[in-house]
Design a protein around this motif. Sequence first.
Motif, PDB file in Angstrom:
ATOM      1  N   LEU A  70       0.821  -1.203   0.000  1.00  0.00           N
ATOM      2  CA  LEU A  70       0.000   0.000   0.000  1.00  0.00           C
ATOM      3  C   LEU A  70       0.859   1.260   0.000  1.00  0.00           C
ATOM      4  O   LEU A  70       0.606   2.204  -0.753  1.00  0.00           O
ATOM      5  N   ALA A  71       1.893   1.270   0.858  1.00  0.00           N
ATOM      6  CA  ALA A  71       2.755   2.445   0.973  1.00  0.00           C
ATOM      7  C   ALA A  71       3.622   2.632  -0.263  1.00  0.00           C
ATOM      8  O   ALA A  71       3.772   3.754  -0.766  1.00  0.00           O
ATOM      9  N   LEU A  72       4.206   1.546  -0.766  1.00  0.00           N
ATOM     10  CA  LEU A  72       5.041   1.638  -1.964  1.00  0.00           C
ATOM     11  C   LEU A  72       4.240   2.142  -3.158  1.00  0.00           C
ATOM     12  O   LEU A  72       4.703   3.017  -3.913  1.00  0.00           O
ATOM     13  N   ALA A  73       3.056   1.592  -3.336  1.00  0.00           N
ATOM     14  CA  ALA A  73       2.219   1.981  -4.467  1.00  0.00           C
ATOM     15  C   ALA A  73       1.784   3.439  -4.335  1.00  0.00           C
ATOM     16  O   ALA A  73       1.786   4.187  -5.330  1.00  0.00           O
ATOM     17  N   ARG A  74       1.408   3.835  -3.136  1.00  0.00           N
ATOM     18  CA  ARG A  74       1.011   5.235  -2.933  1.00  0.00           C
ATOM     19  C   ARG A  74       2.163   6.180  -3.283  1.00  0.00           C
ATOM     20  O   ARG A  74       1.967   7.197  -3.958  1.00  0.00           O
ATOM     21  N   ASP A  75       3.360   5.878  -2.821  1.00  0.00           N
ATOM     22  CA  ASP A  75       4.516   6.714  -3.138  1.00  0.00           C
ATOM     23  C   ASP A  75       4.760   6.788  -4.641  1.00  0.00           C
ATOM     24  O   ASP A  75       5.218   7.810  -5.157  1.00  0.00           O
ATOM     25  N   ALA A  76       4.425   5.683  -5.334  1.00  0.00           N
ATOM     26  CA  ALA A  76       4.641   5.627  -6.785  1.00  0.00           C
ATOM     27  C   ALA A  76       3.462   6.178  -7.576  1.00  0.00           C
ATOM     28  O   ALA A  76       3.505   6.204  -8.810  1.00  0.00           O
ATOM     29  N   GLY A  77       2.387   6.585  -6.863  1.00  0.00           N
ATOM     30  CA  GLY A  77       1.257   7.199  -7.549  1.00  0.00           C
ATOM     31  C   GLY A  77       0.097   6.283  -7.848  1.00  0.00           C
ATOM     32  O   GLY A  77      -0.632   6.504  -8.815  1.00  0.00           O
ATOM     33  N   LEU A  78      -0.120   5.274  -6.985  1.00  0.00           N
ATOM     34  CA  LEU A  78      -1.243   4.345  -7.174  1.00  0.00           C
ATOM     35  C   LEU A  78      -1.916   4.117  -5.826  1.00  0.00           C
ATOM     36  O   LEU A  78      -1.254   3.762  -4.847  1.00  0.00           O
ATOM     37  N   LEU A  79      -3.225   4.293  -5.767  1.00  0.00           N
ATOM     38  CA  LEU A  79      -3.979   4.056  -4.546  1.00  0.00           C
ATOM     39  C   LEU A  79      -4.663   2.701  -4.604  1.00  0.00           C
ATOM     40  O   LEU A  79      -5.372   2.386  -5.570  1.00  0.00           O
ATOM     41  N   LEU A  80      -4.428   1.896  -3.556  1.00  0.00           N
ATOM     42  CA  LEU A  80      -4.977   0.548  -3.476  1.00  0.00           C
ATOM     43  C   LEU A  80      -5.785   0.400  -2.193  1.00  0.00           C
ATOM     44  O   LEU A  80      -5.618   1.167  -1.245  1.00  0.00           O
ATOM     45  N   MET A  81      -6.657  -0.625  -2.157  1.00  0.00           N
ATOM     46  CA  MET A  81      -7.531  -0.849  -1.004  1.00  0.00           C
ATOM     47  C   MET A  81      -7.383  -2.279  -0.502  1.00  0.00           C
ATOM     48  O   MET A  81      -7.516  -3.230  -1.278  1.00  0.00           O
ATOM     49  N   PRO A  82      -7.112  -2.452   0.810  1.00  0.00           N
ATOM     50  CA  PRO A  82      -6.987  -3.802   1.356  1.00  0.00           C
ATOM     51  C   PRO A  82      -8.345  -4.426   1.645  1.00  0.00           C
ATOM     52  O   PRO A  82      -9.357  -3.741   1.788  1.00  0.00           O
ATOM     53  N   SER A  83      -8.368  -5.738   1.768  1.00  0.00           N
ATOM     54  CA  SER A  83      -9.574  -6.466   2.175  1.00  0.00           C
ATOM     55  C   SER A  83      -9.137  -7.832   2.668  1.00  0.00           C
ATOM     56  O   SER A  83      -7.943  -8.127   2.775  1.00  0.00           O
ATOM     57  N   GLY A  84     -10.097  -8.686   2.942  1.00  0.00           N
ATOM     58  CA  GLY A  84      -9.798 -10.017   3.441  1.00  0.00           C
ATOM     59  C   GLY A  84      -9.783 -10.058   4.956  1.00  0.00           C
ATOM     60  O   GLY A  84      -9.557  -9.041   5.625  1.00  0.00           O
ATOM     61  N   LYS A  85     -10.005 -11.225   5.510  1.00  0.00           N
ATOM     62  CA  LYS A  85     -10.064 -11.405   6.955  1.00  0.00           C
ATOM     63  C   LYS A  85      -8.811 -10.895   7.638  1.00  0.00           C
ATOM     64  O   LYS A  85      -8.865 -10.339   8.743  1.00  0.00           O
ATOM     65  N   PHE A  86      -7.666 -11.057   6.990  1.00  0.00           N
ATOM     66  CA  PHE A  86      -6.390 -10.652   7.581  1.00  0.00           C
ATOM     67  C   PHE A  86      -5.781  -9.447   6.869  1.00  0.00           C
ATOM     68  O   PHE A  86      -4.592  -9.192   7.010  1.00  0.00           O
ATOM     69  N   ARG A  87      -6.607  -8.708   6.117  1.00  0.00           N
ATOM     70  CA  ARG A  87      -6.116  -7.573   5.325  1.00  0.00           C
ATOM     71  C   ARG A  87      -4.930  -8.009   4.450  1.00  0.00           C
ATOM     72  O   ARG A  87      -3.879  -7.364   4.415  1.00  0.00           O
ATOM     73  N   HIS A  88      -5.148  -9.080   3.710  1.00  0.00           N
ATOM     74  CA  HIS A  88      -4.074  -9.644   2.886  1.00  0.00           C
ATOM     75  C   HIS A  88      -4.475  -9.762   1.418  1.00  0.00           C
ATOM     76  O   HIS A  88      -3.761 -10.382   0.620  1.00  0.00           O
ATOM     77  N   ILE A  89      -5.623  -9.160   1.049  1.00  0.00           N
ATOM     78  CA  ILE A  89      -6.093  -9.198  -0.335  1.00  0.00           C
ATOM     79  C   ILE A  89      -6.324  -7.766  -0.814  1.00  0.00           C
ATOM     80  O   ILE A  89      -7.034  -6.998  -0.174  1.00  0.00           O
ATOM     81  N   ILE A  90      -5.700  -7.422  -1.931  1.00  0.00           N
ATOM     82  CA  ILE A  90      -5.948  -6.125  -2.568  1.00  0.00           C
ATOM     83  C   ILE A  90      -7.193  -6.257  -3.431  1.00  0.00           C
ATOM     84  O   ILE A  90      -7.281  -7.146  -4.281  1.00  0.00           O
ATOM     85  N   ARG A  91      -8.175  -5.378  -3.211  1.00  0.00           N
ATOM     86  CA  ARG A  91      -9.346  -5.396  -4.095  1.00  0.00           C
ATOM     87  C   ARG A  91      -9.209  -4.271  -5.124  1.00  0.00           C
ATOM     88  O   ARG A  91      -8.964  -3.125  -4.772  1.00  0.00           O
ATOM     89  N   LEU A  92      -9.363  -4.645  -6.371  1.00  0.00           N
ATOM     90  CA  LEU A  92      -9.188  -3.709  -7.479  1.00  0.00           C
ATOM     91  C   LEU A  92     -10.545  -3.120  -7.855  1.00  0.00           C
ATOM     92  O   LEU A  92     -11.447  -3.832  -8.287  1.00  0.00           O
ATOM     93  N   LEU A  93     -10.666  -1.802  -7.678  1.00  0.00           N
ATOM     94  CA  LEU A  93     -11.935  -1.120  -7.922  1.00  0.00           C
ATOM     95  C   LEU A  93     -11.729   0.129  -8.771  1.00  0.00           C
ATOM     96  O   LEU A  93     -12.327   1.175  -8.520  1.00  0.00           O
TER      97      LEU A  93
END
Length: 416
Positions: free
Chosen positions: A368-391
């Motif tokens: 999440l942090a690496l992508a944000r620094d590079a100009g991409l916003l991502l959203m976590p999900s999953g029981k353990f916050r281990h799945i990126i959901r693409l929206l």
Amino acid sequence: MSSESISQSINVVHPITLSHGKNAEVWDTEGKRYIDFVGGIGVLNLGHCHPRIVEAIREQASRLTHYAFNAAQHSPYIDLMQRLTAFIPVDYPVSGMLTNSGAEAAENALKIVRGATGRSAVIAFDGAFHGRTLATLNLNGKVAPYKQKVGALPGPVYHLPFPSKDNGVTCAEALKALDRLFSVEIDVNDVACFIVEPVQGEAGFLALDVEFAQALRRFCDEKNILLIADEIQSGFGRTGERFAFSRLGIEPDLILLAKSIAGGMPLGAVVGRKALLDTLPKGGLGGTYSGNPIACAAALATLDEMTDANLQAWGAQQEEAIVSRYQAWRRDKISPYLRRLTGVGAMRGIELAHADGTPAAAQLSQLLALARDAGLLLMPSGKFRHIIRLLAPLTTEAAVLEEGLDIFAACLARLD
């Protein structure tokens, strides 16, 4: 910017402050550009500031900004409900009501099924997310952080395993749990409804097993139990069709709508069998802001864009791009943490896990942090916050989508 005046119980995934956006791109107050793969958590299927929606908002704001529909009718509400009920792909007569949000839609659906059945028990599913209001908290199939420290919740509510190829729970296992539930926990005659997401959002884009969905529909018909489909995140084209329940070969009795219904304006709806929606006495449904004229105008403009041809084309383009890139990443072994691709259509999740299968939550936080620094916003999900959901918006330009996937891959390859 200072956030001292904002409750610290609100969790913010990205520590930035946004200024403006256009389609799949947003800019923060420092002028930095980001590609948005969050889309307001599924609200912006048509992107930021879609010109047709913006114009509809402006035009309506000059005519009537608000009127409580309970006090006097207004044409945007009436026009939208005519269009919206025609948009629902079922064979029975449809009616509905507008709400301010998805959680409010779920709350009203619970009232409707109680009134229609005279029963109160509800069956939901592990991993489910239906809102943050008190009644919907109990429907959610996850304790932390939603149910913590809030005390007793409205019920009775029971949970079943959610069967999906994406989580390894089989139809047979779920049906066995269903049989046990009614043998041990509750009389089937006390159950008003099942509520289920055709594709679970918060859980990591897990697609409901088709065989189970059809078995559940048959069970509900046999036992006079109502079936509610929560399409709040999966609806309005996210899976390439109007709604995700169509791929299951079933028709729910009630459908919950919100998120991408109105291009970012706060609006939701409960729609379904007309006989059910007419069950409660006059005044049993409604709300001061529900069906605000400006939100209705935005929703009408949204439906103008959501033709079947557009939805299928947008969904196919995005699905092909995501699946092909994922397959290439797996083939090239760009990261030891890259695991399953979940979901259907353009509603896709990318799981991060260690070699032994344990969730790689720390690596997802790093991503999440690496992508944000590079100009991409991502959203976590999953029981353990281990799945990126693409929206990403369905309307994302091909070049922008590819740029975002390039950033994703580069950051994925850098994980420790």
